[in-house]
Scaffold this active site. Structure first.
Site, PDB file in Angstrom:
ATOM      1  N   LYS A  71      85.890 -27.809 -26.742  1.00  0.00           N
ATOM      2  CA  LYS A  71      86.071 -29.251 -26.256  1.00  0.00           C
ATOM      3  C   LYS A  71      87.084 -30.556 -25.358  1.00  0.00           C
ATOM      4  O   LYS A  71      86.255 -31.507 -24.422  1.00  0.00           O
ATOM      5  CB  LYS A  71      85.303 -30.193 -27.801  1.00  0.00           C
ATOM      6  CG  LYS A  71      83.959 -29.837 -27.957  1.00  0.00           C
ATOM      7  CD  LYS A  71      82.598 -29.702 -26.811  1.00  0.00           C
ATOM      8  CE  LYS A  71      81.765 -28.862 -26.574  1.00  0.00           C
ATOM      9  NZ  LYS A  71      80.836 -29.267 -26.397  1.00  0.00           N
ATOM     10  N   LYS A  74      93.052 -28.562 -25.647  1.00  0.00           N
ATOM     11  CA  LYS A  74      94.217 -28.787 -25.985  1.00  0.00           C
ATOM     12  C   LYS A  74      93.892 -28.454 -27.150  1.00  0.00           C
ATOM     13  O   LYS A  74      92.951 -28.078 -28.250  1.00  0.00           O
ATOM     14  CB  LYS A  74      95.031 -30.715 -26.412  1.00  0.00           C
ATOM     15  CG  LYS A  74      93.919 -30.905 -27.028  1.00  0.00           C
ATOM     16  CD  LYS A  74      94.097 -33.066 -27.163  1.00  0.00           C
ATOM     17  CE  LYS A  74      93.686 -33.444 -28.175  1.00  0.00           C
ATOM     18  NZ  LYS A  74      93.643 -35.118 -28.483  1.00  0.00           N
TER      19      LYS A  74
END
Ligand code: C2G
Length: 158
Positions: A71, A74
């Protein structure tokens, strides 16, 4: 940093965690919140402490590494199991679980029988539709601290 007062925000009820109880005889008020809690900092602690002060039990959904990758694109600096252990070690927290998907929030609220959903006000309005399942409260974010800010500071210093 030595000599700098921590940014301790007052709790929304004016009382600190572990001091507010539901009326005697009534069921304990269950509060739920969610987050990655990467590089755990004072903003996270304020949110958790103030969320707990709204009820009797605090349940925290810690966003999985996979959710962050999918989402947010990272990888958290601190691994999921360690983030879980850190959050579970906070005295205001009663239960932790892994938040596998942002889309499952309604299910988590129901599974954990939450009476109140608490989020920081960077999410203001985004979870109002859960108002049919529980009360939804947004708490003011602690200014000037974030996990990404910590990373930038460390990068600049190296
Ligand atoms: N927070 C805060 N003050 C800050 C930084 C964070 O009050 N200075 C709050 C956020 O608003 C959030 C919680 O601390 O309610 C956790 O923050 P993050 O780890 O950044 O989590 P977030 O990216 O908001 O993930 O399902 C929801 C998401 O996974 C929430």
């Amino acid at each position: 940093m030595a000599g700098v007062a921590p940014t301790l925000l007052p709790s929304p009820t004016g009382q600190e965690g572990n001091t507010v109880s539901s009326e005697s005889g009534s069921a304990p008020v269950r509060v739920i919140t969610f987050g990655t809690f990467d590089l755990f900092h004072i903003g996270h602690l304020n949110l958790i402490r103030r969320a707990r002060a709204l009820g009797d039990r605090l349940i925290v959904g810690v966003s999985s590494d996979e959710l962050n990758r999918r989402k947010k694109g990272k990888r958290p600096a601190i691994a999921q199991d360690d983030r879980m252990a850190i959050v579970a070690g906070i005295r205001f927290v009663d239960e932790v679980f892994v938040e596998e998907s942002l889309e499952l929030k309604g299910d988590y609220i129901q599974q954990h029988r939450a009476d109140i959903l608490v989020m920081g006000d960077d999410w203001q309005g985004r979870f109002d539709h859960f108002g049919s399942l529980c009360k939804v409260v947004y708490l003011t974010r602690t200014p000037e601290v974030s996990s990404s800010g910590i990373v930038s500071t460390l990068r600049a210093a190296s």
